[in-house]
Design an enzyme around this catalytic site. Sequence first.
Site, PDB file in Angstrom:
ATOM      1  N   ARG A 174       0.757  -1.047  -0.491  1.00 12.01           N
ATOM      2  CA  ARG A 174      -0.091   0.059   0.301  1.00 12.01           C
ATOM      3  C   ARG A 174       0.557   1.388   0.142  1.00 12.01           C
ATOM      4  NH1 ARG A 174      -5.459  -1.978   4.493  1.00 12.01           N
ATOM      5  NH2 ARG A 174      -5.470  -3.981   2.876  1.00 12.01           N
ATOM      6  N   ASP A 183      12.922   2.037 -11.251  1.00  7.89           N
ATOM      7  CA  ASP A 183      14.017   1.835 -11.492  1.00  7.89           C
ATOM      8  C   ASP A 183      13.901   0.422 -10.937  1.00  7.89           C
ATOM      9  OD1 ASP A 183      17.094   1.161 -10.920  1.00  7.89           O
ATOM     10  OD2 ASP A 183      18.054   2.616 -10.365  1.00  7.89           O
ATOM     11  N   ASP A 193      21.227  -1.759  -8.375  1.00  2.00           N
ATOM     12  CA  ASP A 193      22.784  -0.782  -8.510  1.00  2.00           C
ATOM     13  C   ASP A 193      23.301  -0.053  -8.287  1.00  2.00           C
ATOM     14  OD1 ASP A 193      21.711   0.556 -10.060  1.00  2.00           O
ATOM     15  OD2 ASP A 193      23.288   0.148 -11.718  1.00  2.00           O
ATOM     16  N   ASP A 240      16.934  -2.584 -10.644  1.00  2.00           N
ATOM     17  CA  ASP A 240      18.211  -3.319 -11.029  1.00  2.00           C
ATOM     18  C   ASP A 240      18.885  -2.830  -9.487  1.00  2.00           C
ATOM     19  OD1 ASP A 240      19.846  -1.220 -11.034  1.00  2.00           O
ATOM     20  OD2 ASP A 240      19.443  -1.543 -13.176  1.00  2.00           O
ATOM     21  N   THR A 279      22.224   2.975  -8.567  1.00  4.83           N
ATOM     22  CA  THR A 279      23.005   4.037  -9.391  1.00  4.83           C
ATOM     23  C   THR A 279      21.226   4.789  -9.550  1.00  4.83           C
ATOM     24  OG1 THR A 279      25.216   3.380 -10.366  1.00  4.83           O
ATOM     25  CG2 THR A 279      23.840   5.152 -11.212  1.00  4.83           C
TER      26      THR A 279
END
Length: 485
Positions: A268, A338, A342, A340, A344
């Site tokens: 939520r 985003d 990573d 990943d 960044t």
Amino acid sequence: MVPWHDDHIRLSMRRAGKMANRQVRCRVKYGNYPIFLHIPCYRGGGLGGHLFPQPLPEIRTVMAILKFLATSLVVALIPSVSALLAFPGAEGFGRNAVGGRAGSVYHVTNLDDSGAGSFRDAVSKANRIVVFDVGGTIKITTRIAVSKNIYIAGQTAPGDGITVYGNGVSFSNADEAIVRYIRFRMGKGGDSGKDGVAIAEGSNMIFDHVSSAWGRDETFSINGDVHNVTIQDTIIGQGLETHSCGGLMQSDYGVSLFRNLYIDNKTRNPKVKGMNDFQNNVIYNWGGGGAYIAGDSAGQSNANIVNNYFISGPSTGVTAFTRGNANFHGYVSENYYDNDKDGTLNGTPLCVETSCYSDMDIQKAKFNYPGPGRVMDAPDAVTHVLKNVGTVFPARDDVDKGLVAEVESYGKKGELISDENASLLSGSGAGGTATAATDTDGDGIPDAWESANGLDPKDASDAIKISSSGYANIEVYVNSLVPSS
């Protein structure tokens, strides 16, 4: 008699027939708003039977048109832009909240749970502008219910600001509330099944630069007959497991969510139903329950979802949008994801397809809601939110600093918690006390400011007088302490 209905559309008899299957005339109603159009319908099963529109296939087309018209009617009833803003920089559905204007000034003079000079006492009666002569943490054992027409001016607290820690705060029926620069953190000691901040009914409220955390059920929840609310520049984070919810945002009458940070909630983030405007928010490290939940309901929803940024964290295992269906009508644009982890920030815009937005009914045109004055690109929104979100004045405390630092790890840091004291960000918030500036007449405005702005430091009556700007003099003062945008 139970009227036939399709979601919020209801039919009611204008003139009762005396026999089953006899044609009568029905009046159409959408939610609480009547549309005075009479259509043929039949009643089946005798006097107590249901009403059915006739012919049914054709009337569903009419109903679709009426849903659009009724939504337009609700938008038309929203207060006009020309009305006085709650404060410079107020935006969205709740932008015209009145607060305690023309009421009285109440000083919070201690950090006690109750009694004279306490925050609880300050909000117990209507028509008050609440200022703080102390900073620090107020620990509460029972829930606080806020009255109507209250301006909570947390920006007036000295030191590191003010934190309300404990059993949660209810703004149900706190019509016209203005709430700024204050932290509400519930914690494990709060009542099980209760929300950190909750609104079940009421109208015209705005929450600005609030930090809300550690709800036992929802952390910040709107669910019910609630009209015209804005939550802007606010942190909604670390709902406690096992539930661990950011919150429901469910109202047919307008909720605006601008530039907020949802963080470390299992689910939520938020769950939206009804009329909603969701722009320039950052959502980080949601859990298995999902980030933005699109209705998951037979009820109708009409939502803008624009230029938000979703960032997966260590706890994230599901995609950004879940549980949408054909009843959720969403205008979507330039929402970044985003995923990943990573370290960044390198997300990309989601495709404008149901595969990216969980089977919602994607709209081609934006709903005409009162949006933010400036809509940022999603990457710029991340920069802005991380710098400005939450109670940043008079100071951002260690808990909020830690939450922002988690986002800045871009996938490397973050956690779902069941106990605020076991968190890496433990501690209730602002600690210690500080002393307010000299205020000889006790009107809530420091002597130095009054002298510099043509008021009398020895006349308490001038604080509540309405200035040429339309605001009370004390509002001019408290609003001057913080940026207007």
